[in-house]
Design a protein around this motif. Structure first.
Motif, PDB file in Angstrom:
ATOM      1  N   ALA A 315      -5.909  13.437  -9.524  1.00 17.59           N
ATOM      2  CA  ALA A 315      -4.889  12.610 -10.167  1.00 17.59           C
ATOM      3  C   ALA A 315      -4.308  13.278 -11.409  1.00 17.59           C
ATOM      4  CB  ALA A 315      -5.477  11.250 -10.532  1.00 17.59           C
ATOM      5  N   VAL A 316      -5.100  14.090 -12.095  1.00 22.79           N
ATOM      6  CA  VAL A 316      -4.606  14.740 -13.315  1.00 22.79           C
ATOM      7  C   VAL A 316      -4.060  16.132 -13.043  1.00 22.79           C
ATOM      8  CG1 VAL A 316      -6.189  13.427 -14.776  1.00 22.79           C
ATOM      9  CG2 VAL A 316      -6.883  15.690 -13.937  1.00 22.79           C
ATOM     10  N   ALA A 317      -3.942  16.517 -11.777  1.00 22.29           N
ATOM     11  CA  ALA A 317      -3.500  17.872 -11.454  1.00 22.29           C
ATOM     12  C   ALA A 317      -2.156  18.199 -12.094  1.00 22.29           C
ATOM     13  CB  ALA A 317      -3.434  18.053  -9.938  1.00 22.29           C
ATOM     14  N   ALA A 322      -2.258  24.636 -16.449  1.00 16.59           N
ATOM     15  CA  ALA A 322      -2.323  25.768 -15.523  1.00 16.59           C
ATOM     16  C   ALA A 322      -3.353  25.452 -14.458  1.00 16.59           C
ATOM     17  CB  ALA A 322      -2.699  27.053 -16.268  1.00 16.59           C
ATOM     18  N   PRO A 323      -3.172  25.975 -13.242  1.00 15.63           N
ATOM     19  CA  PRO A 323      -4.188  25.769 -12.199  1.00 15.63           C
ATOM     20  C   PRO A 323      -5.544  26.318 -12.656  1.00 15.63           C
ATOM     21  CG  PRO A 323      -2.167  26.655 -11.252  1.00 15.63           C
ATOM     22  CD  PRO A 323      -2.008  26.726 -12.743  1.00 15.63           C
ATOM     23  N   LEU A 379      -7.582  28.059 -23.488  1.00 17.14           N
ATOM     24  CA  LEU A 379      -6.396  28.806 -23.891  1.00 17.14           C
ATOM     25  C   LEU A 379      -5.100  28.225 -23.322  1.00 17.14           C
ATOM     26  CD1 LEU A 379      -5.435  31.118 -25.613  1.00 17.14           C
ATOM     27  CD2 LEU A 379      -5.802  32.680 -23.693  1.00 17.14           C
ATOM     28  N   PRO A 380      -5.017  27.909 -22.023  1.00 15.80           N
ATOM     29  CA  PRO A 380      -3.780  27.287 -21.531  1.00 15.80           C
ATOM     30  C   PRO A 380      -3.458  25.959 -22.212  1.00 15.80           C
ATOM     31  CG  PRO A 380      -5.102  28.082 -19.692  1.00 15.80           C
ATOM     32  CD  PRO A 380      -5.962  28.181 -20.913  1.00 15.80           C
ATOM     33  N   TRP A 381      -4.482  25.191 -22.538  1.00 20.49           N
ATOM     34  CA  TRP A 381      -4.249  23.938 -23.258  1.00 20.49           C
ATOM     35  C   TRP A 381      -3.674  24.213 -24.643  1.00 20.49           C
ATOM     36  CZ3 TRP A 381      -4.896  19.349 -20.725  1.00 20.49           C
ATOM     37  CH2 TRP A 381      -5.634  19.383 -19.544  1.00 20.49           C
ATOM     38  N   ALA A 382      -4.202  25.244 -25.309  1.00 17.56           N
ATOM     39  CA  ALA A 382      -3.695  25.592 -26.635  1.00 17.56           C
ATOM     40  C   ALA A 382      -2.246  26.065 -26.560  1.00 17.56           C
ATOM     41  CB  ALA A 382      -4.577  26.677 -27.253  1.00 17.56           C
TER      42      ALA A 382
END
Length: 460
Positions: A315-317, A322-323, A379-382
């Motif tokens: 659901a949160v995809a 990033a994958p 890192l992708p979240w940042a």
């Protein structure tokens, strides 16, 4: 934060996330080498905490039945029908999401809601605020015990029925409610709890016949001093407008759509059980329970938890930057042998990569025969969210884990979230990629933790 972490024995250390952004330093600063001390008290000042904020003068009770619309509604659906107004549905969902459900006088952690909170102290609250295009200025807190609406900013209280019909729903957190012994973990624990609450709120709103769109992350919504918004819920048709602010969050805020939430709820919900009973049954178990006191739980016994967590991950995809930036792992004791352990990665479609044996170490003790780890590549979240990365990530982690808690409640199990562990050691044992950090764990037990519990069910 160290520059390396140990890999499984016999291999060289590998570098931890190499980014130098402040957000990465902040994430790992409150995560690695934690300074958590023993929590010795449940007290706020002179009084025993009951999980509630202080009373607020001027609170009002809506002239609506708070619990009646959803009382007896089947957990698995269909959604509420009948003559209930939109305001009545919103109020019923808000109350079901936040209300105190039972008190355990015999346990160290006495107050229980439909979602877990460190020591039952509850650092997250639910607020109603005006719609984005409404020039009015007010803020109402949904009280988890009296079900009254509490004004927080000194402004005149709007008509409760009108406020419920056209407001936005905002979850905000105050980590100061947790004792200082939690140290640097307090901000992340509060955000995780906020995510748990957002999941229950979305479920209750969906069962009330509304279409909630859940957004993760901060906003400029005015809330009481000391609180920080971490997520919001908007209801269609408002959520279907093009204006991002009408959806309860800023442009680009990651979200879970109404349809995605319905799919998760369909997987997690028990059949033949009321929504109220399902949420009442959510428990972390007795505070003294551990691996030794828990009966064996085979992977197939936890199938409901596994499927619920996998569905939540799916659901949160669309909210992931990033994958692979959020992954789910299941850990088990093989044949109930403490020395034999196995792990597999779970995919949103319900498949896994097959079990692989993992070493037993003192630093990575299992807290039950069956556990789950959510691992994040920070890192992708940042990069995607900058200074707001911690808020977005931890709130989304809590939302995802709550479906595991509800999956456990639906199958007669209890689920205890875990944040106080050494991420580097767990990453090594689980064989994670160098960029991945074990961000949140959920341990499943058989104890129901209901000894001498007193149900709380206020009628209005």
């Amino acid at each position: 934060m160290g520059s390396t972490r140990p890999d499984p024995p016999g291999t060289a250390p590998v570098p931890v996330n190499g980014g130098t952004a402040d957000v990465l330093a902040a994430f790992h600063g409150q995560s690695h080498d934690k300074d958590v001390g023993p929590v010795r008290t449940l007290f706020f000042g002179p009084a025993l905490s009951n999980g509630l904020a202080r009373p607020v003068p001027g609170r009002v009770r809506p002239s609506l039945p708070a619990l009646e619309p959803l009382r007896g509604l089947d957990a698995a659906g269909p959604a509420l029908d009948g003559p209930w107004t939109r305001a009545q549905r919103v109020l019923a969902a808000c109350v079901e999401a936040v209300r105190v459900r039972r008190v355990s006088a015999a346990d160290r952690y006495p107050v229980h809601r439909a979602y877990p909170s460190p020591r039952g102290l509850f650092g997250a609250d639910l607020f109603l605020v005006p719609a984005a295009d409404d020039p009015a200025s007010w803020c109402l807190r949904v009280d988890p015990q009296s079900h009254a609406l509490q004004p927080w900013n000194g402004a005149p209280v709007p008509d409760p029925d009108t406020a419920l019909d056209g407001s936005r729903l905002v979850v905000a957190v105050d980590h100061r409610r947790y004792p200082p012994e939690y140290g640097r973990l307090r901000p992340s624990l509060a955000l995780l709890e906020g995510g748990h609450l957002l999941a229950v709120l979305g479920l209750a709103l969906a069962r009330a016949g509304l279409r909630p769109r859940t957004r993760f992350g901060p906003s400029d919504t005015p809330v009481p001093d000391g609180f920080s918004p971490c997520g919001s819920v908007a209801l269609e048709p408002e959520a279907s407008r093009g204006d991002a602010e009408s959806r309860g969050g800023g442009a680009g805020a990651p979200a879970v759509s109404p349809d995605a939430l319905e799919r998760v709820a369909a997987v997690a919900a028990p059949s033949g059980t009321s929504l109220r009973r399902w949420l009442d049954d959510r428990t972390s178990g007795l505070s003294t329970a551990n691996l030794v006191t828990s009966a064996h739980i085979a992977p197939e016994d936890g199938a409901g938890v596994t499927s619920s967590l996998a569905a939540a991950l799916g659901a949160v995809a669309d909210a992931l930057p990033a994958p692979g930036s959020l992954r789910l792992y299941r850990t088990v004791l093989v044949a109930d042998r403490v020395d034999d352990r196995a792990v597999c990665e779970l995919r949103p479609d319900g498949t896994d990569d097959g079990p692989r044996r993992v070493p037993r170490t003192v630093e990575t003790n299992f807290s039950s025969p069956l556990g789950y780890t959510l691992a994040a590549d920070v890192l992708p979240w940042a990069r995607a969210h900058g200074d707001h990365a911690q808020t977005v990530l931890h709130t989304l982690l809590g939302w995802t884990a709550q479906w595991g808690c509800l999956g456990a409640a639906a199958t007669g199990l209890c689920a205890r979230p875990m944040r106080n562990y050494q991420e580097a050691d767990w990453a090594a044992v689980l064989g994670l990629d160098p960029a991945q950090t074990p961000a949140y764990q959920l341990w499943i037990r058989r104890e129901r933790g209901s000894y001498m519990d007193v149900p709380v069910d206020t009628r209005p």
